[in-house]
Design an enzyme around this catalytic site. Structure first.
Site, PDB file in Angstrom:
ATOM      1  N   THR A 151      41.923  39.463  45.511  1.00 40.12           N
ATOM      2  CA  THR A 151      40.940  39.936  44.533  1.00 40.12           C
ATOM      3  C   THR A 151      39.855  38.889  44.262  1.00 40.12           C
ATOM      4  O   THR A 151      40.091  37.700  44.450  1.00 40.12           O
ATOM      5  CB  THR A 151      41.728  40.212  43.240  1.00 40.12           C
ATOM      6  OG1 THR A 151      42.596  41.294  43.496  1.00 40.12           O
ATOM      7  CG2 THR A 151      40.853  40.531  42.069  1.00 40.12           C
TER       8      THR A 151
ATOM      9  N   THR B 270      44.178  37.257  39.027  1.00 41.78           N
ATOM     10  CA  THR B 270      44.520  37.693  40.384  1.00 41.78           C
ATOM     11  C   THR B 270      45.998  37.450  40.622  1.00 41.78           C
ATOM     12  O   THR B 270      46.541  36.428  40.210  1.00 41.78           O
ATOM     13  CB  THR B 270      43.685  36.948  41.450  1.00 41.78           C
ATOM     14  OG1 THR B 270      44.183  37.315  42.738  1.00 41.78           O
ATOM     15  CG2 THR B 270      43.747  35.443  41.302  1.00 41.78           C
TER      16      THR B 270
ATOM     17  N   GLY C 212      49.669  42.625  40.375  1.00 44.50           N
ATOM     18  CA  GLY C 212      49.105  43.320  39.221  1.00 44.50           C
ATOM     19  C   GLY C 212      50.093  43.912  38.234  1.00 44.50           C
ATOM     20  O   GLY C 212      49.848  43.915  37.028  1.00 44.50           O
TER      21      GLY C 212
END
Ligand code: ASP
Length: 345
Positions: free
Chosen positions: A212, A263, A266
């Site tokens: 990310t 990041t 998640g």
């Protein structure tokens, strides 16, 4: 007599509580006011099992150059007195356009072989926020998130509705095939193969699954903005969203405390409201940004087995970039200061 005794006990109890509260307050003095940096910007390009031994010198240079380019784009805007939101979006656009990162071009593939993109942005001045989830045809997902923030009454739009909204907002629409990269496609094929042979946990948090991008900026006016953009995790299924489009999980900003972009894996960042937790520790415990960010990443997340990292800036321009994985693409810039790193120091 009994009544008098009870009243006396209650009074003593109240006095004890009062002095306990007072000593608690004096034990944790407010963070001393500091001089504010003129501006500050911090970026990340994802955390994960990023090991020097797996990296060619050329690839390493490509990453460092792109991180520097993204910092340049944001820093120029801040130097000229521009808005933190413009700086965040400019830096993230550069990383979304680069196949090196798992955002925009270079996003990972879902189990069904699609690129489903998530992004969010939050403004610390009024705590307004915008986010999109699972979009497949908007070239710059962070711009879609910003459009939600600025041009809608909502915070999170998803799927076809979010795509329609982005089109109506005049954003650049691309064919979903624009997001294809051979490297990410091969990662999906490898993981699918490993799943068949039950080596799933080995691939779980490899660099190929993460990556990310994010940016937090403090502008000259003292406003903090945080933004994050991602393709999610390779092989994600069933319309899964990670932390990135969830305000308070992957992204958070409050001018009174800090801005945060995360990041990592998640699901853990959602469960422990990681981005908000950093801000809350600063607000409720009077911790400084480094202490708060370090605790959340290296104590709380480690205890819970959540891998990843975050970047954060406080109202004075102090920066934190902790991670508990092997590496994190990251860097920051302030007047006269520039740091860009990949591995542990
Ligand atoms: N946090 C992202 C997600 O779970 C992945 C990443 O940071 O690379 O979707």
């Amino acid at each position: 007599m009994k009544v008098h005794l009870s009243i006396l006990c209650i009074c003593l109890l109240m006095c004890a509580c009062q002095s306990e509260l007072q000593s608690d307050r004096t034990a944790k003095p407010k963070q001393a006011a500091q001089e504010k940096a003129d501006y500050a910007i911090v970026i990340h390009g994802g955390a994960g099992t990023i090991l020097k031994k797996n990296m060619t010198a050329q690839r390493e240079q490509e990453y460092l150059a792109k991180l520097n380019e993204a910092l340049d784009a944001g820093e120029t805007i801040l130097q000229e007195g521009g808005d933190a939101a413009d700086a965040v979006v400019a830096a993230i656009h550069l990383m979304e356009d680069s196949p090196l990162f798992n955002a925009g071009k270079g996003a990972v593939f879902s189990n069904q072989g699609k690129n489903e993109l998530d992004a969010s942005i939050m403004r610390g001045s009024d705590q307004n926020a915008g986010a999109v989830g699972g979009i497949t045809n908007v070239k710059h997902p962070i711009s879609a998130a910003r459009a939600v923030l600025e041009n809608s009454d909502h915070v999170l739009l998803t799927g076809a509705g979010a795509e329609l909204f982005a089109r109506d907002a005049g954003l650049e629409i691309v064919d979903p095939s624009y997001f294809y990269t051979e490297r990410r496609w091969n990662s999906l094929q490898r993981i699918l193969e490993e799943e068949k042979t039950k080596k799933k946990e080995i691939a779980e948090l490899s660099e190929n699954k993460l990556g990310t991008v994010g940016c937090v900026a403090l502008d000259k006016a003292g406003n903090i903005v945080a933004g994050t953009s991602t393709g999610g995790m390779t092989n994600k299924r069933y319309g899964r969203f990670g932390d990135v489009p969830i305000i308070g999980a992957g992204t958070y900003a409050d001018n009174a405390t800090c801005g945060v972009s995360c990041t990592g894996h998640g699901e853990y960042f959602i469960r422990y409201a990681v981005a908000h937790d950093v801000s809350a520790r600063m607000a409720y415990l009077d911790e400084g940004i480094e202490e708060a960010a370090d605790h959340v990443v290296n104590t709380k997340l480690v205890e819970k087995k959540g891998s990843g990292g975050l970047i954060a800036i406080d109202q004075y321009g102090n920066v934190a970039m902790p991670f508990n994985s092997a590496g994190m693409y990251r860097g920051y810039a302030k007047p006269g200061e520039r740091v860009v790193k990949i591995y542990e120091d």
